[in-house]
Every structure is written in structure tokens, then in C-alpha cells.
Design a protein around this motif. Sequence first.
Motif, short mmCIF file in Angstrom:
data_model
loop_
_atom_site.label_atom_id
_atom_site.label_comp_id
_atom_site.label_asym_id
_atom_site.label_seq_id
_atom_site.Cartn_x
_atom_site.Cartn_y
_atom_site.Cartn_z
N TYR A 252 1.60 13.96 2.89
CA TYR A 252 1.35 13.72 4.31
C TYR A 252 0.89 12.28 4.54
O TYR A 252 1.38 11.60 5.44
N LEU A 253 -0.04 11.79 3.70
CA LEU A 253 -0.52 10.41 3.83
C LEU A 253 0.62 9.42 3.60
O LEU A 253 0.71 8.38 4.26
N HIS A 254 1.49 9.76 2.64
CA HIS A 254 2.63 8.88 2.33
C HIS A 254 3.54 8.74 3.55
O HIS A 254 3.93 7.63 3.93
N ARG A 255 3.86 9.86 4.18
CA ARG A 255 4.74 9.82 5.35
C ARG A 255 4.01 9.21 6.56
O ARG A 255 4.62 8.49 7.35
N LEU A 256 2.73 9.52 6.71
CA LEU A 256 1.97 8.98 7.83
C LEU A 256 1.88 7.47 7.73
O LEU A 256 2.02 6.76 8.74
N TRP A 257 1.67 6.95 6.51
CA TRP A 257 1.59 5.50 6.33
C TRP A 257 2.94 4.86 6.64
O TRP A 257 3.00 3.75 7.19
N GLY A 258 4.02 5.54 6.30
CA GLY A 258 5.34 5.03 6.65
C GLY A 258 5.51 4.91 8.15
O GLY A 258 6.07 3.92 8.66
N ARG A 259 5.03 5.89 8.89
CA ARG A 259 5.08 5.82 10.35
C ARG A 259 4.21 4.67 10.87
O ARG A 259 4.57 3.97 11.82
N ALA A 260 3.04 4.49 10.23
CA ALA A 260 2.14 3.40 10.64
C ALA A 260 2.80 2.04 10.41
O ALA A 260 2.65 1.13 11.23
N ILE A 261 3.55 1.91 9.34
CA ILE A 261 4.26 0.66 9.07
C ILE A 261 5.25 0.38 10.19
O ILE A 261 5.43 -0.76 10.63
N GLY A 262 5.92 1.43 10.67
CA GLY A 262 6.85 1.26 11.79
C GLY A 262 6.15 0.69 13.01
O GLY A 262 6.68 -0.19 13.69
N LEU A 263 4.94 1.17 13.28
CA LEU A 263 4.18 0.65 14.43
C LEU A 263 3.70 -0.78 14.18
O LEU A 263 3.71 -1.61 15.10
N VAL A 264 3.29 -1.06 12.93
CA VAL A 264 2.86 -2.42 12.59
C VAL A 264 4.00 -3.41 12.78
O VAL A 264 3.79 -4.58 13.08
N PHE A 265 5.22 -2.92 12.62
CA PHE A 265 6.38 -3.79 12.84
C PHE A 265 6.77 -3.87 14.31
O PHE A 265 6.92 -4.95 14.88
N LEU A 266 6.91 -2.72 14.98
CA LEU A 266 7.50 -2.69 16.32
C LEU A 266 6.57 -3.23 17.40
O LEU A 266 7.02 -3.98 18.28
N ILE A 267 5.30 -2.89 17.36
CA ILE A 267 4.39 -3.33 18.43
C ILE A 267 4.21 -4.85 18.44
O ILE A 267 4.38 -5.49 19.49
N ILE B 148 0.84 -1.20 0.00
CA ILE B 148 0.00 0.00 0.00
C ILE B 148 0.87 1.26 0.00
O ILE B 148 0.57 2.25 -0.67
N MET B 149 1.98 1.21 0.73
CA MET B 149 2.91 2.34 0.79
C MET B 149 3.45 2.66 -0.60
O MET B 149 3.55 3.84 -0.99
N VAL B 150 3.80 1.64 -1.36
CA VAL B 150 4.31 1.85 -2.72
C VAL B 150 3.23 2.47 -3.59
O VAL B 150 3.50 3.36 -4.41
N VAL B 151 1.99 2.02 -3.43
CA VAL B 151 0.88 2.56 -4.22
C VAL B 151 0.65 4.04 -3.87
O VAL B 151 0.48 4.88 -4.76
N ILE B 152 0.65 4.36 -2.57
CA ILE B 152 0.49 5.76 -2.16
C ILE B 152 1.66 6.60 -2.69
O ILE B 152 1.47 7.74 -3.13
N GLY B 153 2.85 6.01 -2.68
CA GLY B 153 4.01 6.73 -3.21
C GLY B 153 3.85 7.03 -4.69
O GLY B 153 4.22 8.12 -5.15
N GLY B 154 3.28 6.09 -5.44
CA GLY B 154 3.02 6.33 -6.86
C GLY B 154 2.03 7.47 -7.06
O GLY B 154 2.24 8.34 -7.92
N ALA B 155 0.96 7.48 -6.27
CA ALA B 155 -0.02 8.56 -6.37
C ALA B 155 0.60 9.90 -5.99
O ALA B 155 0.31 10.94 -6.61
N THR B 156 1.46 9.89 -4.97
CA THR B 156 2.14 11.11 -4.54
C THR B 156 3.00 11.68 -5.66
O THR B 156 2.99 12.88 -5.93
N ARG B 157 3.73 10.79 -6.31
CA ARG B 157 4.60 11.25 -7.41
C ARG B 157 3.78 11.77 -8.59
O ARG B 157 4.07 12.83 -9.15
N LEU B 158 2.75 11.04 -8.98
CA LEU B 158 1.99 11.39 -10.17
C LEU B 158 1.14 12.65 -9.99
O LEU B 158 0.78 13.30 -10.97
#
Length: 360
Positions: A97-112, A29-39
Motif C-alpha cells: 500500500y505504501l509503495h503504491r501510495l508513494w507512486g501516486r504522491a510522485i504523480g502529484l509532485v510532478f503534476l502540481i 525513495i520509491m525504489v527503496v520502498i519497492g525493495g522493502a516491499t519485495r523483500l
Amino acid sequence: MSTTNPEISRSRTRALALWLFALAAAIWIMVVIGGATRLTGSGLSITEWKPILGAIPPLTEQEWEKAFDLYKQYPQYHMLNPDMDLAGFKSIYIWEYLHRLWGRAIGLVFLIPLLYFWMKGCVSKKLLPKLLGIFALGAAQGAMGWFMVKSGLVDKPWVSPYRLTAHLLLALTLFGYVLWQALNLWFENDTSKRDAIKNPPCWLFPVTLGLLLLLLAQTFFGGFMAGLHAALSYPTFPTMNGEWVPLGIMSRSPWWVNFFENPATVQFVHRLLGALLAFGATAYWLATWKVQGSRAYHLGRHLLLVCALIQFQLGVWTVKNSLGHIPVAFGVLHQACGVALLATVILLLHQARRATGHRA
């Protein structure tokens, strides 16, 4: 594992595997959001790197004006968006903002979950270094993202194609590594191998590995396609503005720079590799028709064919509709399908490695 009970051990490894599958999905999903951010041209809208405080967006009109004033200091505003108002800025800010926020969410999905599994004694000494490797790749990906953004805040209103491609490939490396470890855990205690490939041909693993390398090469040039906006130069198919081989394909010196900085060369190679990938996936599907066993492998075979053909067609549609701008919908779907295609090839490679005894 802290227990020798096979059923408990199997349930724990399956739980770990499901966690990593979820993490891989989040990265997709992060890659997809990144694509939308770029485009949407949104990637340079946030000009500061604040890993913690940056999780809070502007909340008042005064804070929005401050963020907009920061954006006005950089080339994208002056060269591409001099008439943009605050409402227009908000529309591009939200994607980054969504792109960076999702990146932070991934960190939580990993660490918790990692902390939970570690406290429960589910993380073995063998698995821990691999999980730390995932953490290191994730941290490197975040740093690479900011390194990429910084290249667009100097004298040009776009990021470096080299850094964009590195950012994309590092994201896919992280995705692939997480998915591989999830598959390892899923099949770890399946000692019976009832659902394994039976009597695999000797060529199965190297050919599948070759398919993965072809996909990575095609993705590599896809990154430069995006970084150079190369689709805009030749929005026709199957020819490139009426030419099968564009005249300027090797017009730059030294010759090798054409493969990274010449839109004609990059698009020609990307098209060629895309066609080879579609043909190779079809040939692979036919050649492995009689491979016995493994429902997972045959599911991967069918998904490979479907994803490869859809991916090729999405690429064609993206190019043919790139008249003045790259269509966001087609571009995002093309990138999303590319990651799905990578996942199917990794599944096939894992099944082939498991059947033939190659270690990885």
C-alpha cells in the motif's frame, strides 16, 4: 522563458531544477520502498489495480476481511502463507500500500508544480517535450508495475524475474532522465562556466559513459538476482559454496537462458560485474585526480568511490547473510546505495559532457 532578464531567467531555471531534483529524490525513495516491499514478500498482497480508488486502504474490519479473502484466492497464500491470519496479512499489505501510495504522491509532485510553472510562463517550448517525456515514463512505470504483479497471480507465488527486472530498469531510467534534466536546468544559464572542468582529457566522456554502461549491466543482473532469489543458492563469499566457478553455471539449454534463469550463472555474473565496478570506480577516481576545475565533478568523483565500495560490501554482506531468507535491511540498503551510485555516475557524465561539448 517569458523574460529576457538574465537574473530572473536564472532564478526560474534554478527553481525548475530544484523541483526536478526533488522529484528524483522521490523516485529514489520509491525504489527503496519497492525493495522493502519485495523483500518482505508484500508485493502480491493487493490483488486489484485501482489507480484512483486504491488510494483509500481498508478502513473497517469488514473491508480488511474482504481484501484478505481476495488474497486467499491466489497462489502466494496457498503455497507460501496458508497459516497466515488477518494480522499477518495486514503486516504485508501495508508495504505494498505504501509503495503504491508513494507512486501516486510522485504523480502529484510532478503534476502540481508543472501546472504552476506552466501558468507562470516558466516552461519553455524546448523544455515541455522533455517534461512530457517524464510523464510518459512515469505512466509506463506504473503500468509495468501492475504487469509485473499480475505475473505472480497466475500459477506461481512470485513475479516473473523478467518483468521485475524490466520494472527496476524502467524506474532507474525514469530516475536518471529526471536527474539529467535537473542538471541541464541547473547549469543552463551558467554561461561563464567558472565551475566547469578545464582542459578535460579527450577520454573523459567515453570512459565515464563506459562506467555508466557497466553499472547498468550490473544492475540488470541485480534484477534477475532478486527475481530468482539467487542469493539463497550461494550464501558464501568469495567462493560460491566452495567453488570459484560453480559447476552448474551453464547447465541449461539453450546456453543463453542460463544468464536469465540459472541462479548460479546470474549470481556469478553479478559478482563479477560488481567486482569490476568497484575496481573501475577506484581506477576512475585515481585517473581523474588531476582533472582541473568543477567542484561538482570532484564531489561526484569522491561520492563515486565511496558509493561503489560501500555498494560492493553491502552486496557481500547480503549474500553472506542470506541463509534461508534474504535479509531485508541489507537488501534495502544495497538497493538504495545502488541508486545513489547511479546518481553520482550521471553527475559525472553530465559534467564530462558539459566540458567536452558532447550533446545529450
